[in-house]
Design a protein around this motif. Sequence first.
Motif, PDB file in Angstrom:
ATOM      1  N   LEU A  55      11.926 -34.148  11.621  1.00 46.90           N
ATOM      2  CA  LEU A  55      10.691 -34.795  13.056  1.00 46.90           C
ATOM      3  C   LEU A  55       9.640 -36.149  12.041  1.00 46.90           C
ATOM      4  O   LEU A  55       9.461 -36.825  12.488  1.00 46.90           O
ATOM      5  N   PHE A  56       9.091 -35.172  11.120  1.00 47.83           N
ATOM      6  CA  PHE A  56       7.850 -36.014  10.481  1.00 47.83           C
ATOM      7  C   PHE A  56       8.730 -37.292  10.217  1.00 47.83           C
ATOM      8  O   PHE A  56       8.101 -38.438   9.851  1.00 47.83           O
ATOM      9  N   VAL A  57      10.160 -37.124   8.468  1.00 49.92           N
ATOM     10  CA  VAL A  57      10.424 -38.237   8.366  1.00 49.92           C
ATOM     11  C   VAL A  57      10.745 -39.128   9.347  1.00 49.92           C
ATOM     12  O   VAL A  57      10.430 -40.336   8.649  1.00 49.92           O
ATOM     13  N   GLY A  58      11.445 -38.419  10.585  1.00 47.74           N
ATOM     14  CA  GLY A  58      11.374 -39.937  11.647  1.00 47.74           C
ATOM     15  C   GLY A  58      10.584 -40.114  12.097  1.00 47.74           C
ATOM     16  O   GLY A  58      10.503 -42.179  12.431  1.00 47.74           O
ATOM     17  N   LYS A  59       9.850 -39.407  11.699  1.00 44.23           N
ATOM     18  CA  LYS A  59       7.962 -40.621  12.312  1.00 44.23           C
ATOM     19  C   LYS A  59       7.803 -41.529  11.268  1.00 44.23           C
ATOM     20  O   LYS A  59       7.776 -42.560  11.354  1.00 44.23           O
ATOM     21  N   LEU A  60       7.431 -41.262   9.738  1.00 40.28           N
ATOM     22  CA  LEU A  60       7.516 -42.169   9.158  1.00 40.28           C
ATOM     23  C   LEU A  60       8.064 -43.349   8.841  1.00 40.28           C
ATOM     24  O   LEU A  60       8.779 -44.645   8.890  1.00 40.28           O
ATOM     25  N   ILE A  61      10.015 -43.162   9.272  1.00 38.81           N
ATOM     26  CA  ILE A  61      10.681 -43.896   9.306  1.00 38.81           C
ATOM     27  C   ILE A  61      10.290 -44.769  10.468  1.00 38.81           C
ATOM     28  O   ILE A  61      10.267 -46.930  10.452  1.00 38.81           O
ATOM     29  N   ILE A  62      10.352 -44.303  11.553  1.00 39.50           N
ATOM     30  CA  ILE A  62       9.459 -45.786  12.789  1.00 39.50           C
ATOM     31  C   ILE A  62       8.652 -45.925  12.452  1.00 39.50           C
ATOM     32  O   ILE A  62       8.456 -47.574  12.666  1.00 39.50           O
ATOM     33  N   ASP A  63       7.429 -45.538  11.626  1.00 38.79           N
ATOM     34  CA  ASP A  63       6.246 -46.125  11.809  1.00 38.79           C
ATOM     35  C   ASP A  63       6.736 -47.450  10.426  1.00 38.79           C
ATOM     36  O   ASP A  63       5.846 -48.493  10.405  1.00 38.79           O
ATOM     37  N   GLY A  64       7.242 -47.099   9.296  1.00 38.32           N
ATOM     38  CA  GLY A  64       8.491 -47.746   8.451  1.00 38.32           C
ATOM     39  C   GLY A  64       8.513 -49.529   9.038  1.00 38.32           C
ATOM     40  O   GLY A  64       7.939 -50.394   8.686  1.00 38.32           O
ATOM     41  N   VAL A  65       9.658 -49.365   9.851  1.00 34.28           N
ATOM     42  CA  VAL A  65      10.061 -49.819  11.021  1.00 34.28           C
ATOM     43  C   VAL A  65       8.972 -50.905  11.522  1.00 34.28           C
ATOM     44  O   VAL A  65       8.973 -52.274  11.444  1.00 34.28           O
ATOM     45  N   VAL A  66       8.403 -50.576  12.557  1.00 36.43           N
ATOM     46  CA  VAL A  66       7.413 -51.566  13.304  1.00 36.43           C
ATOM     47  C   VAL A  66       6.530 -51.716  12.233  1.00 36.43           C
ATOM     48  O   VAL A  66       6.420 -53.059  12.590  1.00 36.43           O
ATOM     49  N   ALA A  67       6.182 -51.698  10.707  1.00 36.13           N
ATOM     50  CA  ALA A  67       4.656 -52.096   9.754  1.00 36.13           C
ATOM     51  C   ALA A  67       6.339 -53.503   9.469  1.00 36.13           C
ATOM     52  O   ALA A  67       5.612 -54.390   9.459  1.00 36.13           O
ATOM     53  N   GLN A  68       7.811 -53.301   8.857  1.00 39.80           N
ATOM     54  CA  GLN A  68       8.046 -54.483   8.503  1.00 39.80           C
ATOM     55  C   GLN A  68       8.516 -55.141   9.620  1.00 39.80           C
ATOM     56  O   GLN A  68       8.587 -56.282   9.158  1.00 39.80           O
ATOM     57  N   SER A  69       8.156 -54.682  10.713  1.00 40.48           N
ATOM     58  CA  SER A  69       8.457 -56.213  12.105  1.00 40.48           C
ATOM     59  C   SER A  69       7.634 -57.106  12.048  1.00 40.48           C
ATOM     60  O   SER A  69       7.385 -57.819  12.086  1.00 40.48           O
ATOM     61  N   ARG A  70       6.375 -56.390  11.735  1.00 42.66           N
ATOM     62  CA  ARG A  70       5.049 -57.093  11.585  1.00 42.66           C
ATOM     63  C   ARG A  70       4.744 -58.150   9.726  1.00 42.66           C
ATOM     64  O   ARG A  70       3.565 -58.813  10.006  1.00 42.66           O
ATOM     65  N   LEU A  71       5.671 -57.829   9.118  1.00 41.40           N
ATOM     66  CA  LEU A  71       5.516 -59.156   8.065  1.00 41.40           C
ATOM     67  C   LEU A  71       6.775 -60.463   8.987  1.00 41.40           C
ATOM     68  O   LEU A  71       7.545 -59.662   8.850  1.00 41.40           O
ATOM     69  N   PRO A  72       6.236 -61.246   7.857  1.00 43.93           N
ATOM     70  CA  PRO A  72       7.598 -62.424   8.404  1.00 43.93           C
ATOM     71  C   PRO A  72       8.570 -61.775   7.342  1.00 43.93           C
ATOM     72  O   PRO A  72       9.202 -61.235   6.338  1.00 43.93           O
ATOM     73  N   SER A  73       9.728 -62.016   8.307  1.00 44.53           N
ATOM     74  CA  SER A  73      11.205 -61.843   7.933  1.00 44.53           C
ATOM     75  C   SER A  73      11.926 -62.961   6.545  1.00 44.53           C
ATOM     76  O   SER A  73      11.016 -63.393   6.726  1.00 44.53           O
ATOM     77  N   LEU A  74      12.493 -61.783   6.415  1.00 43.14           N
ATOM     78  CA  LEU A  74      13.082 -62.074   4.958  1.00 43.14           C
ATOM     79  C   LEU A  74      15.253 -62.938   5.898  1.00 43.14           C
ATOM     80  O   LEU A  74      15.827 -63.656   4.159  1.00 43.14           O
ATOM     81  N   GLY A  75      15.226 -63.443   7.115  1.00 43.25           N
ATOM     82  CA  GLY A  75      16.002 -63.298   7.374  1.00 43.25           C
ATOM     83  C   GLY A  75      17.644 -62.801   7.539  1.00 43.25           C
ATOM     84  O   GLY A  75      17.160 -61.704   7.924  1.00 43.25           O
ATOM     85  N   ASP A  76      18.636 -62.330   7.894  1.00 39.98           N
ATOM     86  CA  ASP A  76      19.452 -61.993   8.063  1.00 39.98           C
ATOM     87  C   ASP A  76      20.107 -61.794   6.980  1.00 39.98           C
ATOM     88  O   ASP A  76      21.683 -60.821   7.247  1.00 39.98           O
ATOM     89  N   ASN A  77      20.042 -61.886   5.607  1.00 41.63           N
ATOM     90  CA  ASN A  77      20.853 -61.647   4.446  1.00 41.63           C
ATOM     91  C   ASN A  77      20.395 -60.380   4.232  1.00 41.63           C
ATOM     92  O   ASN A  77      19.552 -59.889   3.831  1.00 41.63           O
ATOM     93  N   PRO A  78      20.986 -58.902   4.147  1.00 43.83           N
ATOM     94  CA  PRO A  78      21.147 -57.362   3.772  1.00 43.83           C
ATOM     95  C   PRO A  78      20.562 -57.304   2.706  1.00 43.83           C
ATOM     96  O   PRO A  78      19.352 -56.740   1.548  1.00 43.83           O
ATOM     97  N   PHE A  79      21.273 -57.927   1.518  1.00 45.97           N
ATOM     98  CA  PHE A  79      20.514 -58.337  -0.228  1.00 45.97           C
ATOM     99  C   PHE A  79      20.072 -58.916  -0.429  1.00 45.97           C
ATOM    100  O   PHE A  79      18.528 -58.537  -1.834  1.00 45.97           O
ATOM    101  N   VAL A  80      18.877 -60.522   0.298  1.00 44.15           N
ATOM    102  CA  VAL A  80      17.632 -60.102   0.230  1.00 44.15           C
ATOM    103  C   VAL A  80      16.153 -59.609   0.486  1.00 44.15           C
ATOM    104  O   VAL A  80      15.474 -59.402  -0.200  1.00 44.15           O
ATOM    105  N   TRP A  81      16.550 -58.878   1.276  1.00 44.67           N
ATOM    106  CA  TRP A  81      15.809 -57.892   2.048  1.00 44.67           C
ATOM    107  C   TRP A  81      15.457 -56.274   0.672  1.00 44.67           C
ATOM    108  O   TRP A  81      15.189 -56.159   0.671  1.00 44.67           O
ATOM    109  N   PHE A  82      17.546 -55.555   0.222  1.00 45.46           N
ATOM    110  CA  PHE A  82      17.600 -55.036  -0.844  1.00 45.46           C
ATOM    111  C   PHE A  82      16.474 -55.434  -1.874  1.00 45.46           C
ATOM    112  O   PHE A  82      15.622 -54.730  -2.488  1.00 45.46           O
ATOM    113  N   GLN A  83      17.236 -56.972  -2.301  1.00 50.24           N
ATOM    114  CA  GLN A  83      16.658 -57.397  -3.957  1.00 50.24           C
ATOM    115  C   GLN A  83      15.028 -57.261  -3.832  1.00 50.24           C
ATOM    116  O   GLN A  83      14.051 -57.223  -4.425  1.00 50.24           O
TER     117      GLN A  83
END
Length: 618
Positions: A55-83
């Motif tokens: 449950l705690f790891v799940g909390k950290l994942i959701i908070d991490g997703v919310v934090a990323q959603s507040r930053l500028p998007s890098l587009g739809d290419n997953p390789f760009v996100w990974f790099q």
Amino acid sequence: MIEALSTVLSRVRERAGPFRHLVSLFRLAWTASPSLATASMVLRLLRAILPVLGLFVGKLIIDGVVAQSRLPSLGDNPFVWFQSGRLDGLLVLLGLEFGLAIASTALGRASGLADSLLSERYSNLASVRLMDHAATLDLEQLESSAEQDRLDRARRQVTGRTALLSQLFAQAQDVLTVLSLAAGLVAYAPWLIALLCLALIPGFLGEKHFNAQSYRLDYFRTPERRQLDYLRYLGSSTETAKEIKLFGLSGFLAERFGRFADAMYAENSGLAVRRAAWGVLFAGLGSLAYYLAYFVIVWRTVSGHFSLGDLTFLAGSFLRLRGLLEGLLLGFSQIAGQVLYLADLFSFFELRPGIVSAPAALPVPRPLRTGFRFEDVGYRYAGSETWAVRHLDLTLASGEVLALVGQNGAGKTTIVKLLARLYDPTEGRILLDGVDLRDYDLAELRARIGVIFQDFVRFHFTAGENIGVGRIDALDDRDRIEAAASRSLADQLVGRLPMRYDQPLGRRFNNGVDLSGGEWQKIAIARAYMREADVLILDEPTAALDARAEYEVFERFRDLSHGRTAVLISHRFSTVRMADRIVVLGGGRVIESGSHAALVAAGGAYAELFDLQASGYR
């Protein structure tokens, strides 16, 4: 005030008393397999902390997703996100959550396997303990209907409570999980835990009440349950099939079985309906508490006090905690109910025999010098107003062949059981070579006596084992088994069996061959000869033999009993006349004693019985 407090404490001790058997249960399980018990506890300890970590790891994942959603998007290419490296933390958390899921599954499988193997080892050990302990009890205890009920309840718990081990380990695991989840919730909203506990207490008390009711019903229904088992045996056994068919008893048995079964069903179903109805109400209270707490968590998230990750963690923790607490309370009430049944097993183990060897028991004389003497012996069965024998004075000299005759109920078999110390006299005493029988070592005394009762056991073993159990330490001594069979004339029938001494007897198992009553009797007599005992007792040994076979058996018996002490019980005067002395019993005491010729000449009870039997052959 003091009296009221004493009453309360007494009730608490009474209700808590059966829980001491949990220690006995765990001790027996540990004895069965220390390695499996240890493995089960360690595996469950590891499983206990995984839910809160997940449950705690799940909390950290959701908070991490919310934090990323507040930053500028890098587009739809997953390789760009990974790099970019922005997903590195989330990937680590996802990998960790996946690892926890795999670990939970693996530990669950492993602990289930350990519990299953431990339960089987426990069941096997408990069965052996039950058989061993039952063998130590007095014959009178085992013949009592009350003790038969007690033994039946204990026998049912040997296999019926194996799941309790797994449930106890599971409860311990859930307690640890609850503590870890509660620690997380306390930091946010400690009052939620108090609310949840208050809502679940009524359900726990209800389950505890109905468990006690169920045990009480089952306890007092033991005689009826044994009746059901007996009727089921009568209606479906090969031993009873002939008479059931000839007398047309199937309908009668089915009707009686149905009457008992319907009465038990009516009581059981009534209890089950009441339990289910109250269960719905108590479950509703638990659900109400959960959704009230869930509303508060959602409201505080909307108002900005909690993050979405906090919401997920708290909602998941609270939901999981609710289920665990509900399960713990209900599980505890179920364990409390099962503990009542567990007491049936361990209280049986606490039952002690009255007939035991004295602390400084004497060895049985070898050879016997003067023999046995009954001095004013009386014996009365428990619960009976009449005496089986009373004021009995009787001698059995060493090397003498003594015959006991008398009508049914005269006390013949009771005397034999007293002689073998299956019973102890209610009054008076029995001497062996001038020493009280109770002063001798019990096991050695019985080892020196060979007895075959009229209602001997037909063991569904091989022919060799059926004979060999007469001297269990010589069960593998084929020469001795064959010699015993030869003495009883059983060797001739064994020679006709397809597998001879390795032939399974009886129809209960595959390849079994059933014998006639007379053939079984010869096997049983061979069992007595197997002991090579100093005292040989035959209680109606030829009841199922024809005239020729009876004559042959007793000619052999007369030869083999030379120099030994022997007791012969028979209704056939053609048999008893070969004895050195004949004792006629009536009303539990000796009324005549002497040789066949002397008793016939005296014209007393023996002569009358002899004439009645002889007239049937004229």
